[in-house]
Design a protein around this motif. Structure first.
Motif, PDB file in Angstrom:
ATOM      1  N   CYS A 146      -4.736  -0.762   4.016  1.00 53.80           N
ATOM      2  CA  CYS A 146      -4.097  -0.042   5.120  1.00 53.80           C
ATOM      3  C   CYS A 146      -2.585  -0.185   5.053  1.00 53.80           C
ATOM      4  O   CYS A 146      -2.055  -0.962   4.264  1.00 53.80           O
ATOM      5  CB  CYS A 146      -4.584  -0.600   6.452  1.00 53.80           C
ATOM      6  SG  CYS A 146      -4.231  -2.337   6.679  1.00 53.80           S
ATOM      7  N   PHE A 147      -1.915   0.587   5.891  1.00 52.52           N
ATOM      8  CA  PHE A 147      -0.487   0.365   6.080  1.00 52.52           C
ATOM      9  C   PHE A 147      -0.328  -0.552   7.293  1.00 52.52           C
ATOM     10  O   PHE A 147       0.022  -1.702   7.177  1.00 52.52           O
ATOM     11  CB  PHE A 147       0.251   1.689   6.269  1.00 52.52           C
ATOM     12  CG  PHE A 147       1.728   1.510   6.415  1.00 52.52           C
ATOM     13  CD1 PHE A 147       2.491   1.071   5.350  1.00 52.52           C
ATOM     14  CD2 PHE A 147       2.366   1.755   7.624  1.00 52.52           C
ATOM     15  CE1 PHE A 147       3.862   0.873   5.491  1.00 52.52           C
ATOM     16  CE2 PHE A 147       3.728   1.567   7.763  1.00 52.52           C
ATOM     17  CZ  PHE A 147       4.466   1.128   6.692  1.00 52.52           C
ATOM     18  N   ALA A 148      -0.652  -0.050   8.468  1.00 55.73           N
ATOM     19  CA  ALA A 148      -0.631  -0.885   9.666  1.00 55.73           C
ATOM     20  C   ALA A 148      -2.002  -1.525   9.830  1.00 55.73           C
ATOM     21  O   ALA A 148      -3.019  -0.862   9.672  1.00 55.73           O
ATOM     22  CB  ALA A 148      -0.303  -0.030  10.882  1.00 55.73           C
ATOM     23  N   THR A 207       0.839  -1.198   0.000  1.00 57.51           N
ATOM     24  CA  THR A 207       0.000   0.000   0.000  1.00 57.51           C
ATOM     25  C   THR A 207       0.872   1.245   0.000  1.00 57.51           C
ATOM     26  O   THR A 207       0.525   2.236  -0.637  1.00 57.51           O
ATOM     27  CB  THR A 207      -0.913   0.026   1.247  1.00 57.51           C
ATOM     28  OG1 THR A 207      -1.298  -1.305   1.545  1.00 57.51           O
ATOM     29  CG2 THR A 207      -2.138   0.866   1.016  1.00 57.51           C
ATOM     30  N   ALA A 208       2.011   1.156   0.705  1.00 62.16           N
ATOM     31  CA  ALA A 208       2.874   2.335   0.830  1.00 62.16           C
ATOM     32  C   ALA A 208       3.825   2.483  -0.345  1.00 62.16           C
ATOM     33  O   ALA A 208       4.825   3.192  -0.260  1.00 62.16           O
ATOM     34  CB  ALA A 208       3.652   2.272   2.137  1.00 62.16           C
TER      35      ALA A 208
END
Lengths: 319, 311
Positions: free
Chosen positions: B228-230, B209-210
């Motif tokens: 999401c990231f986290a 995602t990042a």
């Protein structure tokens, strides 16, 4: 002095030496110099032995040592005319990310880095060096500014990783990291990164997609923390020693893998024991790299950075 | 013993066991619990016919349902070095790779293909969550670079379907380095002025995602996909509070301005064709089933690509 777990025997010896000296101070005429000096020598040689062959997990502990110089210390020690520039112009100023114009040996640079803080209050204020989306967006803005005025960018990496928070996710943490990496890759000015402590995952790579990446001898750089990796792959967070071993996160392994370009030596006992000389070595390294990159054109700098990352991963570690 | 146990029961048993019954004929929808017949489910692109829950679809099935008449050509991906770190957790990494290959029948966690969608030539890359959680390995990085290079060479848009639990931990830092590498791939498309469309599917998380999954010119997600990231568990542990309903789901991201669209799988292809053709300045696509393309070139009145595109 904060002692790490594996430094316990050292703590004992140094403690004894200190005790002796304290006794001598209160009892005039007592001569402990010889004995204390002997203990000092013993401590010094033990320190050398301990730090000669640090295990990957011990390196993680050293890299996270609270007494290691942090971003702010480097800025104070190495740069002049530091002029902080704040804010992402959208939401907030992220105190986990320091950034601004400064001079390194008179040369203007844009310095950006993670600041972890040094006591409870400053750690909370700095969010333990974990950036939120605003931090990446501030960095993007500063890199862009540097790019337009031909100012080289220096980034100092020291973060456990991006902040896993609700607001950070809502405000597009992933996108902010991706754009920051993208901005690094587009810079027509030299970008030099130094991992001074922890290089934690996406939060690090967003600033460290550089022409040259250097690491301090006892710093780490990893896709995930050893604890996180252990809980996922070993289903047991206590297996962090094994995970630290398997992840190859030390400067030495990363150099062999061709992921980083230089290793900066720390004095015996790590940066936390000799902050001044460690910071000086980092300054010399940055200066040297900037000199090396200075003749390159904007196009060549972009091309150099791209080629570096596209070619990465050709070398593995021999069994 | 009577004629029922001697005659009727064996007869009945044989009636039922005569046909080879494939396993997993029925799939239970994890959302609403409806039992779905495999053929019906496949026809509906692995979307529950009762509650519209979007289930996982394999990378190869995704390509088959995306391209016109299921026709596509795979693009070769340069093979990276195997197991660069000699990684071993409870199992050796090469063993994990082999078992993933056995389970999926695929080489790695990403497929790259070229072909036509709605008679519009495109390159597509599809991440396979079934292969070690779709995790981002050096191969995945190479696949995205190969896809971008092919798209640039053939002047075609790139459509990327993301699905990943994040980084391939067994490749350590080299997995992390795929973030800058894939970002370079995206930049190649941008420099060449070619559309890069990302379709985020369930789940797309972590370093994926990042990097390339959030850099699309147009960002589309499938309904209810976790993006999401986290991950939510990590966040709950950190902030020690309950997260709101639908947090980090596609609709939530759309509300927070992180996506352009959330699109049902059955409308996805048409939408991709529409967007791509507008960005490329092509005429509107002909909707509905197209006749099979003529096989003899002579039958085509004009064989220039422009004419074929209906310019």
């Amino acid at each position: 002095m904060n002692y790490l777990e594996f430094e316990k025997p050292l703590a004992e010896i140094e403690g004894k030496a200190e005790e002796l000296r304290a006794m001598a101070r209160s009892n005039k005429g007592m001569d402990v110099d010889k004995e204390a000096a002997g203990l000092d020598r013993k401590a010094q040689s033990l320190l050398g032995d301990l730090y000669k062959n640090l295990t990957p997990w011990q390196k993680c502990q050293v890299a996270r040592h609270p007494d290691r110089p942090h971003c702010k210390d480097y800025i104070d020690a190495l740069f002049t005319e530091y002029t902080p520039l704040a804010g992402d112009r959208n939401f907030a100023d992220d105190h986990a990310i320091m950034g601004g114009l400064a001079r390194l040996n008179d040369r203007p640079v844009m310095v950006i880095g993670h600041e972890k803080g040094h006591d409870t209050q400053s750690r909370i204020e700095r969010n333990f060096g974990m950036a939120r989306p605003e931090g990446y967006r501030k960095a993007i803005r500063l890199m862009n500014l540097a790019d337009r005025f031909g100012v080289p960018v220096v980034t100092l990496i020291d973060t456990p990783g991006a902040y896993p928070g609700k607001g950070a996710e809502e405000r597009g943490q992933s996108e902010a990291i991706a754009r920051s990496t993208e901005q690094c890759l587009r810079l027509g000015v030299p970008l030099v990164s130094v991992v001074i402590g922890e290089g934690g995952s996406g939060g690090a790579v967003a600033f460290a997609t550089a022409n040259r990446v250097a690491m301090l001898e006892h710093s780490i750089y990893s896709v995930i923390s050893p604890e996180g990796c252990a809980s996922i792959l070993w289903k047991d967070a206590e297996k962090m020693k094994e995970a630290a071993e398997a992840l190859r996160l030390t400067a030495q392994d990363l150099h062999k893998l061709g992921v980083i370009d230089r290793i900066i030596a720390e004095s015996v006992g790590g940066a936390q024991r000799d902050r001044v000389s460690t910071m000086r070595s980092v300054g010399l390294c940055i200066d040297d790299i900037l000199k090396q990159l200075a003749p390159m054109s904007r196009k060549d700098l972009v091309r150099d950075r791209r080629a570096k990352f596209l070619n990465m991963g050709q070398a593995g570690l021999a069994a | 013993m009577n004629w029922i146990s001697n005659y009727v029961r064996p007869k009945i048993n044989s009636l039922f066991s005569r046909r080879e019954v494939p396993e997993n004929l029925w799939t239970k929808c994890p959302e609403c619990g409806t039992m779905l017949f495999h053929r019906e489910l496949a026809e509906n692109l692995n979307v529950c016919t009762n509650c519209d829950h979007h289930m996982a679809i394999s990378a190869r099935d995704r390509l088959r349902t995306l391209f016109d008449n299921g026709v596509f050509a795979e693009v070769e991906v340069p093979q990276p070095i195997q197991d660069p770190l000699n990684f071993r957790d409870q199992k050796k990494y090469p063993e994990r790779l082999k078992s993933a290959q056995r389970e999926t029948g695929e080489k790695e966690a990403m497929l790259v293909a070229e072909g036509e969608i709605g008679r519009t030539p495109v390159v597509a890359a599809v991440q396979d969550f079934g292969f070690m959680g779709g995790s981002m390995s050096m191969y995945v990085g190479n696949a995205i670079i190969a896809a971008a290079e092919r798209a640039v060479k053939r002047k075609r848009p790139l459509i990327l379907f993301s699905a990943a639990g994040g980084a391939r931990m067994q490749e350590g830092i080299l997995s992390l380095m795929q973030m800058p590498r894939t970002t370079i791939a995206v930049d190649m498309l941008k420099e060449a002025g070619l559309p890069y469309i990302v379709v985020l599917t369930h789940p797309t998380t972590g370093g994926v995602t990042a990097s390339y999954a959030m850099l699309g010119d147009v960002q589309i997600a499938e309904p209810n996909a976790l993006i999401c990231f986290a991950g939510p568990r990590v966040i709950e542990q950190t902030i020690r509070e309950k997260l709101p309903e639908g947090f980090q789901r596609a609709e939530y991201l759309l509300d927070h301005g992180m996506l352009d669209r959330v699109t049902h799988r059955k409308h996805l292809k048409d939408e991709l064709v529409t967007i791509v053709r507008m960005l490329l300045g092509l005429s509107p696509a002909v909707k509905g089933d197209l006749p099979a393309p003529e096989l003899t070139p002579a039958a085509l009145p004009a064989s220039t690509p422009d004419a074929a595109e209906g310019k």
